[in-house]
Motif scaffolding. Sequence first.
Motif, PDB file in Angstrom:
ATOM      1  N   ARG A 180       0.835  -1.206   0.000  1.00 42.22           N
ATOM      2  CA  ARG A 180       0.000   0.000   0.000  1.00 42.22           C
ATOM      3  C   ARG A 180       0.871   1.258   0.000  1.00 42.22           C
ATOM      4  NH1 ARG A 180      -2.867  -2.709   4.319  1.00 42.22           N
ATOM      5  NH2 ARG A 180      -4.702  -3.808   3.524  1.00 42.22           N
ATOM      6  N   MET A 181       1.975   1.178   0.722  1.00 43.36           N
ATOM      7  CA  MET A 181       2.855   2.340   0.813  1.00 43.36           C
ATOM      8  C   MET A 181       3.437   2.718  -0.553  1.00 43.36           C
ATOM      9  SD  MET A 181       6.242   2.759   3.205  1.00 43.36           S
ATOM     10  CE  MET A 181       5.275   2.305   4.629  1.00 43.36           C
ATOM     11  N   PHE A 182       3.739   1.709  -1.370  1.00 47.30           N
ATOM     12  CA  PHE A 182       4.323   1.964  -2.683  1.00 47.30           C
ATOM     13  C   PHE A 182       3.295   1.858  -3.805  1.00 47.30           C
ATOM     14  CE2 PHE A 182       7.910   0.225  -0.146  1.00 47.30           C
ATOM     15  CZ  PHE A 182       8.671   1.379  -0.101  1.00 47.30           C
ATOM     16  N   SER A 183       2.012   1.935  -3.449  1.00 48.49           N
ATOM     17  CA  SER A 183       0.915   1.993  -4.422  1.00 48.49           C
ATOM     18  C   SER A 183       0.842   0.744  -5.305  1.00 48.49           C
ATOM     19  CB  SER A 183       1.061   3.244  -5.321  1.00 48.49           C
ATOM     20  OG  SER A 183       1.090   4.412  -4.541  1.00 48.49           O
ATOM     21  N   PHE A 184       1.079  -0.420  -4.700  1.00 50.27           N
ATOM     22  CA  PHE A 184       0.933  -1.680  -5.417  1.00 50.27           C
ATOM     23  C   PHE A 184      -0.207  -2.529  -4.847  1.00 50.27           C
ATOM     24  CE2 PHE A 184       5.447  -0.900  -6.524  1.00 50.27           C
ATOM     25  CZ  PHE A 184       5.326  -1.013  -7.896  1.00 50.27           C
ATOM     26  N   ALA A 185      -1.028  -1.934  -3.985  1.00 52.66           N
ATOM     27  CA  ALA A 185      -2.089  -2.722  -3.356  1.00 52.66           C
ATOM     28  C   ALA A 185      -3.136  -3.178  -4.361  1.00 52.66           C
ATOM     29  CB  ALA A 185      -2.757  -1.909  -2.245  1.00 52.66           C
ATOM     30  N   SER A 186      -3.311  -2.458  -5.466  1.00 48.98           N
ATOM     31  CA  SER A 186      -4.309  -2.840  -6.469  1.00 48.98           C
ATOM     32  C   SER A 186      -3.802  -3.892  -7.444  1.00 48.98           C
ATOM     33  CB  SER A 186      -4.757  -1.596  -7.246  1.00 48.98           C
ATOM     34  OG  SER A 186      -3.648  -0.985  -7.908  1.00 48.98           O
ATOM     35  N   ASP A 187      -2.520  -4.209  -7.386  1.00 46.18           N
ATOM     36  CA  ASP A 187      -1.940  -5.213  -8.284  1.00 46.18           C
ATOM     37  C   ASP A 187      -2.119  -6.585  -7.636  1.00 46.18           C
ATOM     38  OD1 ASP A 187      -0.390  -6.845  -9.920  1.00 46.18           O
ATOM     39  OD2 ASP A 187       0.988  -5.216 -10.384  1.00 46.18           O
ATOM     40  N   THR A 188      -3.126  -7.316  -8.090  1.00 49.12           N
ATOM     41  CA  THR A 188      -3.451  -8.596  -7.467  1.00 49.12           C
ATOM     42  C   THR A 188      -2.335  -9.605  -7.621  1.00 49.12           C
ATOM     43  OG1 THR A 188      -5.772  -8.181  -7.988  1.00 49.12           O
ATOM     44  CG2 THR A 188      -5.175 -10.429  -7.378  1.00 49.12           C
ATOM     45  N   GLU A 189      -1.704  -9.590  -8.787  1.00 49.92           N
ATOM     46  CA  GLU A 189      -0.638 -10.555  -9.039  1.00 49.92           C
ATOM     47  C   GLU A 189       0.554 -10.315  -8.114  1.00 49.92           C
ATOM     48  OE1 GLU A 189       1.819 -12.344 -12.903  1.00 49.92           O
ATOM     49  OE2 GLU A 189       0.505 -10.594 -13.083  1.00 49.92           O
ATOM     50  N   PHE A 190       0.888  -9.073  -7.909  1.00 54.37           N
ATOM     51  CA  PHE A 190       1.984  -8.731  -7.011  1.00 54.37           C
ATOM     52  C   PHE A 190       1.636  -9.112  -5.578  1.00 54.37           C
ATOM     53  CE2 PHE A 190       5.240  -5.116  -6.113  1.00 54.37           C
ATOM     54  CZ  PHE A 190       6.117  -6.065  -5.614  1.00 54.37           C
ATOM     55  N   VAL A 191       0.422  -8.817  -5.162  1.00 57.10           N
ATOM     56  CA  VAL A 191      -0.009  -9.131  -3.799  1.00 57.10           C
ATOM     57  C   VAL A 191      -0.009 -10.637  -3.558  1.00 57.10           C
ATOM     58  CG1 VAL A 191      -1.924  -8.982  -2.180  1.00 57.10           C
ATOM     59  CG2 VAL A 191      -1.346  -6.998  -3.592  1.00 57.10           C
ATOM     60  N   GLN A 192      -0.542 -11.408  -4.505  1.00 57.36           N
ATOM     61  CA  GLN A 192      -0.590 -12.854  -4.334  1.00 57.36           C
ATOM     62  C   GLN A 192       0.805 -13.467  -4.304  1.00 57.36           C
ATOM     63  OE1 GLN A 192      -3.118 -14.285  -7.491  1.00 57.36           O
ATOM     64  NE2 GLN A 192      -5.010 -13.746  -6.404  1.00 57.36           N
ATOM     65  N   SER A 193       1.690 -12.957  -5.126  1.00 58.70           N
ATOM     66  CA  SER A 193       3.052 -13.494  -5.137  1.00 58.70           C
ATOM     67  C   SER A 193       3.771 -13.207  -3.822  1.00 58.70           C
ATOM     68  CB  SER A 193       3.827 -12.902  -6.314  1.00 58.70           C
ATOM     69  OG  SER A 193       5.140 -13.395  -6.345  1.00 58.70           O
ATOM     70  N   ALA A 194       3.664 -11.992  -3.336  1.00 59.86           N
ATOM     71  CA  ALA A 194       4.308 -11.651  -2.065  1.00 59.86           C
ATOM     72  C   ALA A 194       3.683 -12.428  -0.910  1.00 59.86           C
ATOM     73  CB  ALA A 194       4.193 -10.144  -1.817  1.00 59.86           C
ATOM     74  N   TRP A 195       2.372 -12.629  -0.962  1.00 57.22           N
ATOM     75  CA  TRP A 195       1.677 -13.397   0.086  1.00 57.22           C
ATOM     76  C   TRP A 195       2.139 -14.851   0.081  1.00 57.22           C
ATOM     77  CZ3 TRP A 195      -1.922 -11.323   3.521  1.00 57.22           C
ATOM     78  CH2 TRP A 195      -2.609 -12.233   4.306  1.00 57.22           C
ATOM     79  N   ALA A 196       2.349 -15.415  -1.105  1.00 55.20           N
ATOM     80  CA  ALA A 196       2.826 -16.800  -1.197  1.00 55.20           C
ATOM     81  C   ALA A 196       4.235 -16.941  -0.628  1.00 55.20           C
ATOM     82  CB  ALA A 196       2.791 -17.268  -2.650  1.00 55.20           C
ATOM     83  N   TYR A 197       5.089 -15.975  -0.905  1.00 49.32           N
ATOM     84  CA  TYR A 197       6.434 -16.010  -0.326  1.00 49.32           C
ATOM     85  C   TYR A 197       6.380 -15.890   1.197  1.00 49.32           C
ATOM     86  CZ  TYR A 197       8.907 -15.791  -4.796  1.00 49.32           C
ATOM     87  OH  TYR A 197       9.420 -16.084  -6.037  1.00 49.32           O
ATOM     88  N   ALA A 198       5.440 -15.129   1.712  1.00 46.20           N
ATOM     89  CA  ALA A 198       5.299 -15.020   3.170  1.00 46.20           C
ATOM     90  C   ALA A 198       4.887 -16.354   3.781  1.00 46.20           C
ATOM     91  CB  ALA A 198       4.281 -13.936   3.511  1.00 46.20           C
ATOM     92  N   ASN A 199       4.000 -17.083   3.102  1.00 49.63           N
ATOM     93  CA  ASN A 199       3.619 -18.410   3.592  1.00 49.63           C
ATOM     94  C   ASN A 199       4.792 -19.377   3.555  1.00 49.63           C
ATOM     95  OD1 ASN A 199       0.919 -17.818   4.187  1.00 49.63           O
ATOM     96  ND2 ASN A 199       0.262 -18.193   2.084  1.00 49.63           N
ATOM     97  N   ASP A 200       5.548 -19.359   2.464  1.00 48.32           N
ATOM     98  CA  ASP A 200       6.672 -20.286   2.335  1.00 48.32           C
ATOM     99  C   ASP A 200       7.801 -19.941   3.292  1.00 48.32           C
ATOM    100  OD1 ASP A 200       5.267 -21.576   0.358  1.00 48.32           O
ATOM    101  OD2 ASP A 200       6.276 -20.536  -1.288  1.00 48.32           O
ATOM    102  N   SER A 201       7.955 -18.680   3.643  1.00 45.11           N
ATOM    103  CA  SER A 201       9.038 -18.304   4.560  1.00 45.11           C
ATOM    104  C   SER A 201       8.873 -18.919   5.939  1.00 45.11           C
ATOM    105  CB  SER A 201       9.110 -16.775   4.683  1.00 45.11           C
ATOM    106  OG  SER A 201       7.957 -16.264   5.344  1.00 45.11           O
ATOM    107  N   LEU A 202       7.640 -19.260   6.304  1.00 44.26           N
ATOM    108  CA  LEU A 202       7.407 -19.852   7.619  1.00 44.26           C
ATOM    109  C   LEU A 202       7.914 -21.280   7.712  1.00 44.26           C
ATOM    110  CD1 LEU A 202       3.815 -18.478   8.285  1.00 44.26           C
ATOM    111  CD2 LEU A 202       5.955 -17.695   9.304  1.00 44.26           C
TER     112      LEU A 202
END
Length: 395
Positions: A180-202
Amino acid sequence: MDLVHDNFYFTDEQIENSPSRADGVDDVTEFTSKVFGCELIQEGAVLLKASQAVACTGQVLLHRFYAKRSLKHFDVEKVAASCTFLACKLEEQPRKIRDVLNVFHFGARARLVLDKIDDGNLHGALSQRDKHTTDLLDVQSDKYDELKRNLIRTERHLLREFGFCVNVEHPHAFVLNYLRMFSFASDTEFVQSAWAYANDSLRTNLCIRFKASQVACACVHLASRFLERGGEGGKGEKGSSSSKVPSMNLPKDWFVLFDVTSLDLKLMCESVLALYVMCPPGGGRARFVYLGDGKNEGGDGRDGDGKKENKNKEEKERERNAEPAERVRLRSPTDTGRDRSDTHHGRSRNTRDSSPGRRDNSPGPRRDKSRDKYERKSRSRSRDRRRGDSRDRKR
């Protein structure tokens, strides 16, 4: 709060000299065993119909526990079940012990069936699994009681090692804030990719090496590089830009704002990418490796719970198989107050002295007061009934 963080985070030297390494477990086996435990927690949360927060919390608890205890002394399947059970309560989504045990019992039987199939036929493997793993645990069986005791005992070990400090912070919320800070919150593909990396990092040990806000920076950086290199992604939903996201759109050294150095960012990204090398997506899953020596499995030997229970079982079995005359001798003095022996006089405290004129003042067997009161009322009613009958006859 530094004391709390010391309980949550560990240095690279402490991780390299972990209790599992001290017990002779190599780094590859330790890594794959923890990944296997994290996969069990993820599957358990799905089958229990719990949220993703439960799965994330359980995986963090597993990494924190094995940073202090050895894989040889605590079976990863038992720890994964206890972490899931505890995570459900921490995330205010409690599940019954019976449901947790049935889910992990189902998964264990399914893995046994799948390991026996060598032809690689996935459809046949699934049908075989559905055929042999539909039975639930009998809550009246000894096996269920044993699994329940192991679950509760392992949960007690978890809480003791954590010092009852079970606060968990996940990188997912920080990922959304950064985008949201860098104005990428509307990019679904970017959000899903970053969210997937957050899941895998655990599934890695990043959760005990860096703070969640720092791990989120690595997730966003990996997602931007993945999309820049033409990562797989559809057109996305309405409002999302399916075009590539060049890393140059992110400010240079943007991660410095969140107390992350370039070296830390590189280390975190390498840890996540190492997961894909060891356990590639779509490839073989992490396998269970038995590391216990059979001595301290399910416990660490400090409180001796397992030894006490085995000793009690042996005593009960001996008493059950003994003759009626021997049961009094085999019974433990602490079972009832009447069986305690007077060590000073060498005789039972409840026995009467056989010599005339003397009487032992020791208390007799304890009586039930409620039963005595009921008997007195019964005698009183019988006496009143007899008196009433006698008056009727006189009339």
